[in-house]
Design a protein around this motif. Structure first.
Motif, PDB file in Angstrom:
ATOM      1  N   PHE A 395      -8.906   7.944  40.562  1.00  0.00           N
ATOM      2  CA  PHE A 395      -8.827   8.640  39.287  1.00  0.00           C
ATOM      3  C   PHE A 395     -10.189   8.995  38.682  1.00  0.00           C
ATOM      4  CE2 PHE A 395      -5.110   5.524  39.067  1.00  0.00           C
ATOM      5  CZ  PHE A 395      -4.211   6.417  39.641  1.00  0.00           C
ATOM      6  N   ASN A 396     -11.245   8.485  39.322  1.00  0.00           N
ATOM      7  CA  ASN A 396     -12.601   8.661  38.798  1.00  0.00           C
ATOM      8  C   ASN A 396     -12.751   8.034  37.416  1.00  0.00           C
ATOM      9  OD1 ASN A 396     -15.247   9.545  39.225  1.00  0.00           O
ATOM     10  ND2 ASN A 396     -14.917  11.437  38.077  1.00  0.00           N
ATOM     11  N   LYS A 397     -11.979   6.989  37.173  1.00  0.00           N
ATOM     12  CA  LYS A 397     -12.041   6.254  35.913  1.00  0.00           C
ATOM     13  C   LYS A 397     -11.844   4.776  36.205  1.00  0.00           C
ATOM     14  CE  LYS A 397     -10.075   9.973  33.051  1.00  0.00           C
ATOM     15  NZ  LYS A 397     -11.310  10.250  32.305  1.00  0.00           N
ATOM     16  N   PRO A 398     -12.510   3.886  35.469  1.00  0.00           N
ATOM     17  CA  PRO A 398     -12.267   2.455  35.656  1.00  0.00           C
ATOM     18  C   PRO A 398     -10.840   2.113  35.259  1.00  0.00           C
ATOM     19  CG  PRO A 398     -13.634   2.837  33.729  1.00  0.00           C
ATOM     20  CD  PRO A 398     -13.519   4.157  34.427  1.00  0.00           C
ATOM     21  N   PHE A 399     -10.302   1.059  35.859  1.00  0.00           N
ATOM     22  CA  PHE A 399      -8.901   0.735  35.625  1.00  0.00           C
ATOM     23  C   PHE A 399      -8.585   0.463  34.161  1.00  0.00           C
ATOM     24  CE2 PHE A 399      -5.263  -2.192  35.436  1.00  0.00           C
ATOM     25  CZ  PHE A 399      -4.297  -1.342  35.960  1.00  0.00           C
ATOM     26  N   PRO A 400      -9.448  -0.210  33.383  1.00  0.00           N
ATOM     27  CA  PRO A 400      -9.091  -0.439  31.969  1.00  0.00           C
ATOM     28  C   PRO A 400      -8.801   0.853  31.206  1.00  0.00           C
ATOM     29  CG  PRO A 400     -10.883  -1.884  32.586  1.00  0.00           C
ATOM     30  CD  PRO A 400     -10.677  -0.952  33.747  1.00  0.00           C
ATOM     31  N   VAL A 401      -9.496   1.935  31.536  1.00  0.00           N
ATOM     32  CA  VAL A 401      -9.229   3.214  30.871  1.00  0.00           C
ATOM     33  C   VAL A 401      -7.844   3.740  31.260  1.00  0.00           C
ATOM     34  CG1 VAL A 401      -9.963   5.622  30.661  1.00  0.00           C
ATOM     35  CG2 VAL A 401     -11.670   3.781  30.716  1.00  0.00           C
ATOM     36  N   VAL A 402      -7.547   3.699  32.570  1.00  0.00           N
ATOM     37  CA  VAL A 402      -6.233   4.136  33.046  1.00  0.00           C
ATOM     38  C   VAL A 402      -5.143   3.241  32.460  1.00  0.00           C
ATOM     39  CG1 VAL A 402      -4.787   4.438  35.101  1.00  0.00           C
ATOM     40  CG2 VAL A 402      -7.219   5.050  35.172  1.00  0.00           C
ATOM     41  N   ASP A 403      -5.400   1.953  32.470  1.00  0.00           N
ATOM     42  CA  ASP A 403      -4.433   0.965  32.000  1.00  0.00           C
ATOM     43  C   ASP A 403      -4.054   1.222  30.539  1.00  0.00           C
ATOM     44  OD1 ASP A 403      -2.858  -1.324  31.874  1.00  0.00           O
ATOM     45  OD2 ASP A 403      -4.554  -2.647  31.467  1.00  0.00           O
ATOM     46  N   GLN A 404      -5.025   1.315  29.664  1.00  0.00           N
ATOM     47  CA  GLN A 404      -4.726   1.472  28.244  1.00  0.00           C
ATOM     48  C   GLN A 404      -4.113   2.838  27.942  1.00  0.00           C
ATOM     49  OE1 GLN A 404      -4.756  -1.119  26.016  1.00  0.00           O
ATOM     50  NE2 GLN A 404      -5.005  -2.060  28.048  1.00  0.00           N
ATOM     51  N   GLY A 405      -4.530   3.848  28.669  1.00  0.00           N
ATOM     52  CA  GLY A 405      -3.905   5.155  28.497  1.00  0.00           C
ATOM     53  C   GLY A 405      -2.428   5.125  28.862  1.00  0.00           C
ATOM     54  N   CYS A 406      -2.081   4.397  29.937  1.00  0.00           N
ATOM     55  CA  CYS A 406      -0.676   4.317  30.355  1.00  0.00           C
ATOM     56  C   CYS A 406       0.135   3.403  29.446  1.00  0.00           C
ATOM     57  CB  CYS A 406      -0.592   3.859  31.811  1.00  0.00           C
ATOM     58  SG  CYS A 406      -0.982   5.187  32.994  1.00  0.00           S
ATOM     59  N   VAL A 407      -0.484   2.369  28.888  1.00  0.00           N
ATOM     60  CA  VAL A 407       0.228   1.531  27.908  1.00  0.00           C
ATOM     61  C   VAL A 407       0.659   2.392  26.725  1.00  0.00           C
ATOM     62  CG1 VAL A 407      -0.034  -0.331  26.230  1.00  0.00           C
ATOM     63  CG2 VAL A 407      -0.824  -0.657  28.593  1.00  0.00           C
ATOM     64  N   ARG A 408      -0.248   3.219  26.242  1.00  0.00           N
ATOM     65  CA  ARG A 408       0.097   4.105  25.122  1.00  0.00           C
ATOM     66  C   ARG A 408       1.175   5.110  25.535  1.00  0.00           C
ATOM     67  NH1 ARG A 408      -5.577   3.908  24.561  1.00  0.00           N
ATOM     68  NH2 ARG A 408      -5.797   5.910  25.648  1.00  0.00           N
ATOM     69  N   TRP A 409       1.024   5.688  26.733  1.00  0.00           N
ATOM     70  CA  TRP A 409       1.999   6.682  27.199  1.00  0.00           C
ATOM     71  C   TRP A 409       3.387   6.070  27.325  1.00  0.00           C
ATOM     72  CZ3 TRP A 409       5.139   7.322  31.524  1.00  0.00           C
ATOM     73  CH2 TRP A 409       5.597   8.610  31.781  1.00  0.00           C
ATOM     74  N   ILE A 410       3.472   4.854  27.857  1.00  0.00           N
ATOM     75  CA  ILE A 410       4.775   4.199  28.035  1.00  0.00           C
ATOM     76  C   ILE A 410       5.435   3.947  26.679  1.00  0.00           C
ATOM     77  CG2 ILE A 410       5.877   2.030  28.765  1.00  0.00           C
ATOM     78  CD1 ILE A 410       3.821   2.000  31.094  1.00  0.00           C
ATOM     79  N   LYS A 411       4.669   3.526  25.705  1.00  0.00           N
ATOM     80  CA  LYS A 411       5.244   3.299  24.372  1.00  0.00           C
ATOM     81  C   LYS A 411       5.765   4.613  23.771  1.00  0.00           C
ATOM     82  CE  LYS A 411       2.659  -0.864  23.150  1.00  0.00           C
ATOM     83  NZ  LYS A 411       1.660  -1.487  22.273  1.00  0.00           N
ATOM     84  N   GLU A 412       5.057   5.688  24.040  1.00  0.00           N
ATOM     85  CA  GLU A 412       5.536   6.995  23.538  1.00  0.00           C
ATOM     86  C   GLU A 412       6.851   7.382  24.229  1.00  0.00           C
ATOM     87  OE1 GLU A 412       2.357   9.646  24.410  1.00  0.00           O
ATOM     88  OE2 GLU A 412       1.020   8.839  22.846  1.00  0.00           O
ATOM     89  N   GLN A 413       6.945   7.126  25.518  1.00  0.00           N
ATOM     90  CA  GLN A 413       8.175   7.452  26.232  1.00  0.00           C
ATOM     91  C   GLN A 413       9.353   6.619  25.760  1.00  0.00           C
ATOM     92  OE1 GLN A 413       8.138  10.083  28.592  1.00  0.00           O
ATOM     93  NE2 GLN A 413       6.134  10.223  27.610  1.00  0.00           N
ATOM     94  N   ALA A 414       9.074   5.385  25.404  1.00  0.00           N
ATOM     95  CA  ALA A 414      10.150   4.463  25.007  1.00  0.00           C
ATOM     96  C   ALA A 414      10.518   4.587  23.539  1.00  0.00           C
ATOM     97  CB  ALA A 414       9.744   3.021  25.319  1.00  0.00           C
ATOM     98  N   GLY A 415       9.649   5.208  22.749  1.00  0.00           N
ATOM     99  CA  GLY A 415       9.850   5.266  21.312  1.00  0.00           C
ATOM    100  C   GLY A 415      10.994   6.175  20.893  1.00  0.00           C
TER     101      GLY A 415
END
Length: 415
Positions: A395-415
């Motif tokens: 992804f050309n990004k460190p995992f913490p950046v990918v991780d936190q972005g997906c945590v936010r995305w998942i909450k949006e999908q579930a909201g």
């Protein structure tokens, strides 16, 4: 692999790779030459009865690989021939590509009645005894003695070895086999009625998995799906899957992955069966060559769920109620890299774990593209890289950046 019956929420562990034994003597797989290592070198002592028995076993293995059923069964006592005929036909029907005995004496090598650990190495795909990984193996205690002026097998008992792939379905009695263009489906006689239905589903799943395997570099020569009745479920591969799972994927030492389905638990559920088949066949391409001792269960099951539900988006899955209950509960997860589940985890947590894994994979695929997502899966599951190393490459990004972005995305999908 870890797999659960989502209807019960019970977790079961199955599919640890066999620990290959280091042997003093090896035989060329399926070879026709008599080049066995013990007692045959120039100037060596006269071959023992065990040496001669090893040559007899090599000839029997050669008969299997050349399709000579008579020569294969002639190597055993008449009372054993029906059982060995079944093994021959099962192995040939499953498409065995390599088979070799690597025998070890369990009694004095000069005994007229020998006890031998047959230590069978076999493959249903391309493999080599000289590769970095040992092929899957099976152990049988053979009794070998002279009859009619030659040595034959007079008794065979499958042996159980800790962390080994035993007992394989082809060892365990007659199999009824159906072969499609890309998939072989097999099961005991009691599962004959289900073979054609599952083969049709599995062939469609293979078309999908073949495409995804291109991203991972894990093209399959052929997929194998076994249908287990309750007796086979508790016998094949040591019965490791337990009473409450409905299917598992068994890696064969880096040389392919077997899928096993427990048909009595799936029943006639026409919706659940295709998802289960796609999920387990998803494990075949994502775990072929994988390190089973890593703790990235969230990713292994997440990608299998993603494939199993394809092309439906994760947010529309049946696990979303459990996902929402966990996400908006008192202790919402702060990362997509969830720790592995406990054996006794409650059903809602199991269901949410699988759903969150699928959402995490969906997030990475939608944010960075499918090729990058599969590159991350390959880096972690197959190459054993850390999450951060795999993330930077994919992804050309460190995992913490990918991780936190997906945590936010998942909450949006579930909201």
């Amino acid at each position: 692999m870890y797999d659960v019956d989502s209807r019960t929420g019970r977790l079961s562990l199955a599919g640890a790779l066999a620990v290959a034994l280091v042997l003093v003597v090896t035989l060329p797989i399926g070879g026709s030459g008599r080049h066995w290592g013990a007692g045959t070198a120039a100037g060596a002592a006269r071959p023992s009865l065990f040496d001669r028995a090893a040559l007899m076993l090599q000839d029997q293995a050669h008969a299997l690989m050349t399709g000579d059923e008579k020569a294969w069964t002639d190597a055993v006592a008449p009372a054993l021939r029906p059982r060995y005929r079944q093994m021959f036909r099962s192995l040939r029907g499953l498409g065995v590509t390599q088979f070799a005995y690597r025998p070890e004496p369990l009694s004095d090598p000069s005994d007229t009645v020998l006890s031998v650990d047959a230590n069978i190495a076999y493959c249903f795909s391309t493999c080599s005894l000289n590769g970095s990984l040992d092929p899957p193996d099976a152990h049988q205690r053979l009794t070998i003695e002279r009859s009619g002026g030659r040595q034959i097998i007079t008794d065979m008992v499958p042996l159980s070895q800790e962390d080994s792939l035993e007992h394989a379905p082809w060892e365990d009695g007659p199999l009824v086999i159906r072969r499609g263009a890309r998939v072989t489906v097999a099961g005991p006689v009691s599962e004959t009625k289900n073979l054609d239905r599952v083969l049709s589903i599995a062939e469609r799943s293979a078309t999908l998995n073949d495409r995804f395997a291109g991203y991972l570099g894990t093209p399959q020569t052929r997929y194998r799906v076994y249908l287990a009745d309750d007796r086979a479920w508790n016998t094949w591969y040591g019965g490791l899957a337990g009473e409450n799972a409905i299917g598992y994927a068994m890696p064969l030492n880096g040389y392919g992955v077997d899928v096993v389905l427990r048909m009595s638990q799936i029943g006639d559920d026409r919706d659940w069966l295709p998802i289960t088949v796609r999920h387990e066949m998803g494990h075949v391409i994502t775990l072929d060559g994988a390190d089973p001792f890593r703790s990235d269960q969230w990713l292994a099951e997440g990608i299998a769920e993603w494939i199993g539900s394809w092309p439906n988006p994760a947010r529309g899955g049946a696990r979303m109620p459990s996902v929402r209950a966990v996400l908006f509960g008192p202790q919402p997860p702060a990362t997509i890299a969830l720790p592995s589940l406990d054996e006794d985890a409650p059903s809602i947590l199991v269901d949410a774990f699988y759903g969150l894994g699928q959402l995490a994979v969906d997030c990475m695929a939608r944010t960075y593209g499918q090729p990058a997502m599969f590159d991350f899966v390959k880096g972690v599951l197959q190459e054993g890289n850390t999450l951060d190393v795999a993330s930077v490459r994919a992804f050309n990004k460190p995992f913490p950046v990918v991780d936190q972005g997906c945590v936010r995305w998942i909450k949006e999908q579930a909201g």
